[in-house]
Design a protein around this motif. Structure first.
Motif, PDB file in Angstrom:
ATOM      1  N   UNK A 198     -15.632   2.049  -4.060  1.00 23.35           N
ATOM      2  CA  UNK A 198     -14.371   2.397  -4.446  1.00 23.35           C
ATOM      3  C   UNK A 198     -13.250   1.844  -3.464  1.00 23.35           C
ATOM      4  N   UNK A 199     -11.855   1.397  -3.795  1.00 20.78           N
ATOM      5  CA  UNK A 199     -11.380   0.650  -3.129  1.00 20.78           C
ATOM      6  C   UNK A 199     -10.329   0.719  -2.377  1.00 20.78           C
ATOM      7  N   UNK A 200     -10.232   2.578  -2.124  1.00 18.42           N
ATOM      8  CA  UNK A 200      -9.002   3.210  -1.437  1.00 18.42           C
ATOM      9  C   UNK A 200      -9.288   2.136   0.338  1.00 18.42           C
ATOM     10  N   UNK A 201     -10.605   2.350   0.234  1.00 20.68           N
ATOM     11  CA  UNK A 201     -10.452   1.556   1.764  1.00 20.68           C
ATOM     12  C   UNK A 201     -10.663   0.180   1.773  1.00 20.68           C
ATOM     13  N   UNK A 202     -10.090  -0.454   1.190  1.00 23.53           N
ATOM     14  CA  UNK A 202      -9.595  -1.886   1.497  1.00 23.53           C
ATOM     15  C   UNK A 202      -8.222  -1.796   1.516  1.00 23.53           C
ATOM     16  N   UNK A 203      -7.747  -0.955   0.208  1.00 22.56           N
ATOM     17  CA  UNK A 203      -6.300  -0.999  -0.120  1.00 22.56           C
ATOM     18  C   UNK A 203      -5.654  -0.234   1.389  1.00 22.56           C
ATOM     19  N   UNK A 204      -6.426   0.781   2.177  1.00 24.16           N
ATOM     20  CA  UNK A 204      -6.132   0.980   4.378  1.00 24.16           C
ATOM     21  C   UNK A 204      -5.966   0.103   4.726  1.00 24.16           C
ATOM     22  N   UNK A 205      -7.262  -0.825   4.847  1.00 26.61           N
ATOM     23  CA  UNK A 205      -7.581  -2.066   5.521  1.00 26.61           C
ATOM     24  C   UNK A 205      -6.512  -2.710   5.239  1.00 26.61           C
ATOM     25  N   UNK A 206      -5.763  -3.690   4.258  1.00 31.76           N
ATOM     26  CA  UNK A 206      -4.803  -4.180   4.182  1.00 31.76           C
ATOM     27  C   UNK A 206      -3.684  -3.289   4.564  1.00 31.76           C
ATOM     28  N   UNK A 244      -7.772   9.102   1.966  1.00 28.18           N
ATOM     29  CA  UNK A 244      -8.291  10.250   1.622  1.00 28.18           C
ATOM     30  C   UNK A 244      -8.748  10.696  -0.318  1.00 28.18           C
ATOM     31  N   UNK A 245      -8.003   9.179  -0.635  1.00 29.58           N
ATOM     32  CA  UNK A 245      -8.721   9.646  -2.514  1.00 29.58           C
ATOM     33  C   UNK A 245      -9.887   9.032  -2.572  1.00 29.58           C
ATOM     34  N   UNK A 246     -10.862   8.519  -3.598  1.00 30.86           N
ATOM     35  CA  UNK A 246     -11.878   7.693  -4.106  1.00 30.86           C
ATOM     36  C   UNK A 246     -11.116   7.567  -5.680  1.00 30.86           C
ATOM     37  N   UNK A 247     -10.504   6.213  -5.221  1.00 26.15           N
ATOM     38  CA  UNK A 247     -10.753   5.313  -6.426  1.00 26.15           C
ATOM     39  C   UNK A 247     -11.558   3.730  -6.929  1.00 26.15           C
ATOM     40  N   UNK A 248     -12.895   4.269  -8.345  1.00 27.10           N
ATOM     41  CA  UNK A 248     -13.581   2.809  -8.438  1.00 27.10           C
ATOM     42  C   UNK A 248     -12.829   2.340  -9.201  1.00 27.10           C
ATOM     43  N   UNK A 249     -13.350   0.668  -9.060  1.00 25.94           N
ATOM     44  CA  UNK A 249     -13.121  -0.358  -9.759  1.00 25.94           C
ATOM     45  C   UNK A 249     -13.739  -1.291  -9.226  1.00 25.94           C
ATOM     46  N   UNK A 285      -5.922   5.201 -17.721  1.00 25.49           N
ATOM     47  CA  UNK A 285      -5.300   3.860 -16.541  1.00 25.49           C
ATOM     48  C   UNK A 285      -5.995   4.317 -15.013  1.00 25.49           C
ATOM     49  N   UNK A 286      -5.624   5.718 -14.428  1.00 28.71           N
ATOM     50  CA  UNK A 286      -6.001   6.582 -13.285  1.00 28.71           C
ATOM     51  C   UNK A 286      -7.594   6.285 -12.878  1.00 28.71           C
ATOM     52  N   UNK A 287      -8.341   6.569 -14.175  1.00 27.22           N
ATOM     53  CA  UNK A 287      -9.361   5.918 -13.509  1.00 27.22           C
ATOM     54  C   UNK A 287     -10.197   5.381 -13.483  1.00 27.22           C
ATOM     55  N   UNK A 288      -9.365   4.058 -13.755  1.00 26.96           N
ATOM     56  CA  UNK A 288      -9.742   2.812 -14.052  1.00 26.96           C
ATOM     57  C   UNK A 288     -11.122   1.392 -14.594  1.00 26.96           C
ATOM     58  N   UNK A 289     -10.479   2.206 -16.167  1.00 27.28           N
ATOM     59  CA  UNK A 289     -10.478   1.873 -16.903  1.00 27.28           C
ATOM     60  C   UNK A 289     -10.498   0.784 -17.548  1.00 27.28           C
ATOM     61  N   UNK A 290     -11.346  -0.148 -17.974  1.00 29.72           N
ATOM     62  CA  UNK A 290     -10.501  -1.531 -18.797  1.00 29.72           C
ATOM     63  C   UNK A 290     -10.048  -1.502 -19.620  1.00 29.72           C
ATOM     64  N   UNK A 291      -8.246  -0.690 -19.551  1.00 31.44           N
ATOM     65  CA  UNK A 291      -7.587  -0.813 -19.985  1.00 31.44           C
ATOM     66  C   UNK A 291      -6.774  -2.203 -21.003  1.00 31.44           C
ATOM     67  N   UNK A 308      -1.367   2.129  -9.192  1.00 32.65           N
ATOM     68  CA  UNK A 308      -1.271   2.755  -8.576  1.00 32.65           C
ATOM     69  C   UNK A 308      -2.762   3.470  -7.669  1.00 32.65           C
ATOM     70  N   UNK A 309      -3.819   2.254  -6.864  1.00 33.45           N
ATOM     71  CA  UNK A 309      -4.146   3.126  -6.055  1.00 33.45           C
ATOM     72  C   UNK A 309      -3.876   2.032  -5.022  1.00 33.45           C
ATOM     73  N   UNK A 310      -2.806   1.324  -5.148  1.00 35.84           N
ATOM     74  CA  UNK A 310      -2.160   0.469  -3.991  1.00 35.84           C
ATOM     75  C   UNK A 310      -1.615   2.380  -2.879  1.00 35.84           C
ATOM     76  N   UNK A 311      -0.821   2.955  -4.343  1.00 31.87           N
ATOM     77  CA  UNK A 311      -0.051   3.695  -3.244  1.00 31.87           C
ATOM     78  C   UNK A 311      -0.846   5.375  -3.401  1.00 31.87           C
TER      79      UNK A 311
END
Length: 545
Positions: free
Chosen positions: A110-118, A101-106, A77-83, A94-97
């Motif tokens: 890397x979706x963390x910049x999108x989350x931070x921008x939002x 500086x984390x990197x999470x692939x989906x 789940x934390x790795x972004x696998x298609x569970x 979990x990427x929303x919080x």
């Protein structure tokens, strides 16, 4: 039998469940039971000593978790696998919080910049509304927010806002609408002034039937009372993936906040769906809410299974559902601000784990997804606690209470705590016939009368409960608490080998509802469905005034 129920660990648990002593005996034999069966994490304290469990029980449950590769599934789940296999989606609330500086692939990025921008966009929006910079069509500042959504887009914002009532610091009022019953939104609109009201519409598709209908009614009210189509943008914003439909409605592109496929509705309050929360408590407190959830994420991902709070709670719930035929689980809150939590956990658990086939399509031969229910503990003590104490069903219970009140008033909180702790004690120990007879020793009754009444006063006890405490209810501790139950839900679904992240039962109801709506509005009588549905539709059509 399925692979799970054929396993030697499952069979050992089934045998072991028949051999346990009464919890009274467990406590009598072990003066250190509380210390051994309690755990602190992320500002929360869990006492799980009042469970039908020994060291052997827990070891067997942890072995079941290991055998079903729970740790690998958590990592996936934390790795972004298609569970979410039926929809081919990652599950990354979990990427929303996550830390910036984390990197999470989906979806290959890397979706963390999108989350931070939002989050930054949310902060700018909240600041503009709270400061009075955002003005309505007559130049007046916004005083009221109306949050329109359904499911997770409604429950999350409403219940978390309710829970954080002591932190409302922006001067705004917020009203929540979900029910498509016209009464729901009509009663809200009666309280509002269109010049100072801002609507937040939350729908990933911008087409969810109930949400769209309520939003269209709100727009009609706004236009009727003086607003114009060109001024809709000053009073409506949206959280949606469908930018085209939102802009056609009249919402400015800059005021459309994103939703992502890797976030399920019941896990979405951490995203822009949480705008109503942020508008009430401010972004600093909203970020504290995220921080508490992130701390629980870290604990869940890294703590060993035997020291992992969501794992322990998930395994104990599974223990009662699968080996004691417990069909429901009650959540009891001893804090008025948390009175809505049982409804929130109800959706979280029942929409996630109300499934009957495994990931490979095999029908399960074990219970999944108990009925979650509950309410304010002190009120329940004078109602349904009777069933908990003396009813024939085994109903595990969670008791949730902050140790310090936001409103200390005389002996109120001490009495609240005494009720909370006393109820867990009563459920555990019960009352024997000898104890009941001793209580009646001085009564002016015959021996036969005493015995009869005593039998009615007997309570078996041995009723399991968890007690969850926090020093004080804060945005951070509430964030951790919600994330705890999110992960507890995953634990059970992972062991049951089901998909906890789709909701086809919900989709079926939506689709059939749309079909029925079309038939209600059709010129001819309904004849093509089952007799009951045809009859109900036609009766409705005939009786309209």
């Amino acid at each position: 039998m399925t692979h799970l129920t054929e396993s030697s660990i499952w069979q050992a648990l089934a045998k072991h469940s028949l051999q346990l002593p009464h919890m009274r005996e467990m406590f009598a034999k072990d003066s250190q039971r509380f210390e051994a069966m309690s755990l602190s994490a992320c500002g929360l304290f869990l006492d799980y000593s009042k469970n039908r469990a020994t060291t052997e029980t827990l070891e067997l449950l942890f072995k079941l978790a290991e055998e079903t590769e729970l740790k690998d599934k958590i990592c996936a789940m934390f790795a972004g696998d298609l569970i979410n296999t039926t929809e081919q989606r990652a599950v990354l609330h979990t990427a929303l919080r996550a830390d910036a500086d984390q990197e999470i692939q989906a979806e290959g990025r890397d979706i963390v910049p999108e989350v931070q921008q939002t989050l930054a966009k949310m902060e700018a929006f909240v600041d503009s509304v709270v400061s009075g910079q955002w003005r309505g069509y007559t130049g007046k500042a916004i005083t009221d927010i109306v949050s329109i959504g359904i499911g997770g887009s409604f429950l999350g914002p409403k219940i978390i806002s309710q829970g954080l009532r002591p932190y409302w610091n922006t001067g705004l009022a917020c009203h929540f609408v979900a029910n498509v019953d016209g009464t729901a939104i009509s009663e809200k609109l009666k309280l509002l002034n269109p010049e100072t009201t801002l609507f937040v519409m939350s729908s990933k598709s911008f087409g969810t039937q109930e949400t769209l209908t309520n939003t269209l009614s709100a727009k009609a009210w706004f236009l009727k009372l003086g607003g114009s189509q060109s001024e809709v943008a000053k009073h409506f914003v949206a959280v949606t993936s469908n930018v085209t439909k939102a802009t056609e409605f009249g919402i400015a592109t800059d005021n459309i906040f994103p939703m992502w496929d890797w976030v399920g509705g019941r896990y979405s309050l951490w995203s822009a769906i949480g705008l109503p929360i942020a508008l009430l408590v401010g972004m600093d407190n909203f970020r504290a809410l995220l921080r508490g959830a992130h701390e629980m994420d870290e604990h869940f991902a890294k703590a060993p299974l035997r020291e992992n709070m969501p794992v322990i709670m998930g395994l104990l719930s599974l223990w009662y559902g699968n080996f004691f035929n417990a069909q429901s689980h009650v959540v009891l809150t001893y804090d008025h601000y948390l009175r809505g939590l049982p409804a929130y956990f109800q959706q979280l658990d029942m929409e996630s784990n109300g499934k009957s086939v495994t990931l490979d399509g095999t029908r399960v031969d074990y219970s999944t997804g108990p009925v979650i229910w509950g309410g304010e503990g002190t009120n329940g003590q004078h109602a349904y606690h009777q069933l908990l104490h003396q009813g024939t069903a085994l109903i595990p219970a969670d008791f949730i209470m902050p140790l310090n009140s936001h409103n200390p008033l005389g002996e109120h909180h001490a009495q609240l705590a005494s009720n909370c702790f006393g109820q867990t004690q009563a459920l555990m120990q019960g009352r024997t016939l000898d104890e009941a007879m001793a209580e009646l020793a001085g009564a002016q009754l015959s021996d036969e009368e005493k015995l009869l009444i005593a039998k009615h006063k007997v309570m078996p006890g041995n009723k399991p409960s968890n007690t969850l405490l926090m020093d004080k209810l804060t945005p951070q501790t509430l964030g951790a608490l919600i994330a705890l139950y999110e992960h507890r839900t995953l634990v059970q679904g992972a062991i049951w080998q089901i998909n906890s992240f789709d909701q086809w039962g919900v989709e079926l109801g939506k689709n059939l509802g749309n079909d029925v709506l079309a038939r209600i509005g059709a010129p001819q009588a309904a004849t093509e469905l089952d007799a009951s549905s045809n009859g109900l539709i036609n009766l409705y059509r005939q009786r309209q005034i």
